[in-house]
Design an enzyme around this catalytic site. Structure first.
Site, PDB file in Angstrom:
ATOM      1  N   LEU A  19       0.818  -1.209   0.000  1.00  0.00           N
ATOM      2  CA  LEU A  19       0.000   0.000   0.000  1.00  0.00           C
ATOM      3  C   LEU A  19       0.852   1.260   0.000  1.00  0.00           C
ATOM      4  O   LEU A  19       0.457   2.288  -0.534  1.00  0.00           O
ATOM      5  CB  LEU A  19      -0.929   0.007   1.218  1.00  0.00           C
ATOM      6  N   GLY A  20       2.017   1.195   0.609  1.00  0.00           N
ATOM      7  CA  GLY A  20       2.873   2.373   0.656  1.00  0.00           C
ATOM      8  C   GLY A  20       4.156   2.093   1.413  1.00  0.00           C
ATOM      9  O   GLY A  20       4.280   1.112   2.146  1.00  0.00           O
ATOM     10  N   ASP A 139       4.000  13.388  14.303  1.00  0.00           N
ATOM     11  CA  ASP A 139       4.339  13.418  12.875  1.00  0.00           C
ATOM     12  C   ASP A 139       3.090  13.675  12.039  1.00  0.00           C
ATOM     13  O   ASP A 139       2.813  12.967  11.066  1.00  0.00           O
ATOM     14  CB  ASP A 139       5.007  12.111  12.459  1.00  0.00           C
TER      15      ASP A 139
END
Length: 333
Positions: A19-20, A139
């Site tokens: 997915l990433g 983050d």
């Protein structure tokens, strides 16, 4: 970090596709071992653990438990976490759709004021929920804001993901650890870059910086190098968002300036308060101001660093800028 191939089984999960990728690992779509669903399974890059792998493993498992305790409609649900061999993994709710960073790549000019405010309101609610339970994100950035389509009309729901670096605030039972901490310079607060203590207002700054990017398609402090980007966050005044986006009234600028104040004491009391003030300022009738289509940028515009940057790189950049002259330990609080 070598990617796992389709069909690979990890803790019973069967990998379907990637997915990433991020600075801390790879996220896979993986079939649940028992339930009729697929989850997003993040496998951490053990290279980020440093020399003290066991301590890193313990912190990872504990931080995953912190994230799993957050129950909010705009926070990605944590289903499970564990270790298998030298791999650390965390299974999360799979959210089909896109994310803020991909939308910025697709649209180039930004998501616009109205859509960005709707996204920001949902993310602010998620952050205030987490902060009320003593958890920081650390983050917040467009890539960590997932945008899920909810119906055929194109409406979307924003979900905040990747609380993997979250820590319980003021947890006296957890010794302070000096080590490697990752931040994304384009959205990092001054206190993160200096290695100072972080709190809920740190996430507010990053939310404001992310919202700035989502609205106009540009980061608040673009630069040709990481050092230039960091210098902007540390020393430069907050640029006027109204000068970069034609649909933004000047009243918005003061709100953004407060949310991105260098001193956390000058920011809003909470993320929801920030977005409420921004929404009110953005409601100024168009006849009351003269929008401009010009988007001046003081520095060369380059793609902002997508992945987080380790402390060693930040320290080198700070020393190059003359911000520090001696070693700075970034304390994981």
């Amino acid at each position: 970090m070598t990617a796992l191939p389709p069909g690979f089984r990890l803790a019973g999960y069967r990998v379907e596709q990637i997915l990433g990728r991020g600075g801390m690992g790879i996220v896979y779509l993986a079939r649940h071992p028992e339930l009729p669903r697929s989850d997003a399974v993040k496998v951490l890059d053990t290279a980020t653990a440093g020399p003290d792998g066991e301590a890193f493993r313990a912190r990872f498992l504990r931080e995953a438990e912190i994230a799993a305790a957050l129950d909010h409609p705009h926070i990605v649900t944590i289903h499970n976490r564990g270790t298998e061999g030298d791999r650390l993994w965390i299974a999360m709710q799979y959210v089909p759709g896109t994310d803020g960073a991909r939308e910025l790549d697709r649209l180039r000019a930004g998501l616009g004021l109205r859509r960005s405010l709707r996204v920001a309101a949902e993310v602010a609610g998620a952050l205030d929920h987490a902060h009320g339970r003593g958890s920081l994100h650390r983050d917040v950035k467009p890539a960590n804001i997932l945008l899920a389509a909810t119906d055929g009309r194109g409406d979307e729901r924003a979900l905040l993901t990747d609380f993997g670096l979250a820590k319980i605030v003021d947890d006296a039972g957890d010794p302070t650890v000096a080590g490697t901490v990752f931040v994304t310079p384009s959205y990092a607060s001054p206190e993160q870059l200096r290695g100072d203590r972080c709190d809920a207002r740190t996430d507010q700054y990053s939310l404001a910086a992310s919202l700035f990017h989502l609205i106009c398609g540009q980061t608040p402090f673009p630069g040709a190098t990481t050092a230039e980007i960091m210098r902007g966050h540390l020393a430069d005044p907050v640029p006027r968002l109204s000068s970069r986006a034609g649909d933004v009234p000047p009243e918005v600028d003061a709100v953004m300036e407060r949310a991105m104040a260098k001193d956390p004491d000058h920011r809003f009391a909470g993320c929801g308060q920030f977005v409420a003030a921004l929404t009110q300022a953005a409601s100024t009738p168009r006849a009351a101001y003269a929008p401009t289509r010009q988007r001046p940028v003081a520095r060369p515009v380059v793609a902002p660093p997508r992945g987080p940057v380790p402390t060693a790189v930040i320290l080198a950049a700070l020393m190059a800028l003359g911000v520090v002259t001696a070693a700075v330990l970034y304390l994981v609080l």
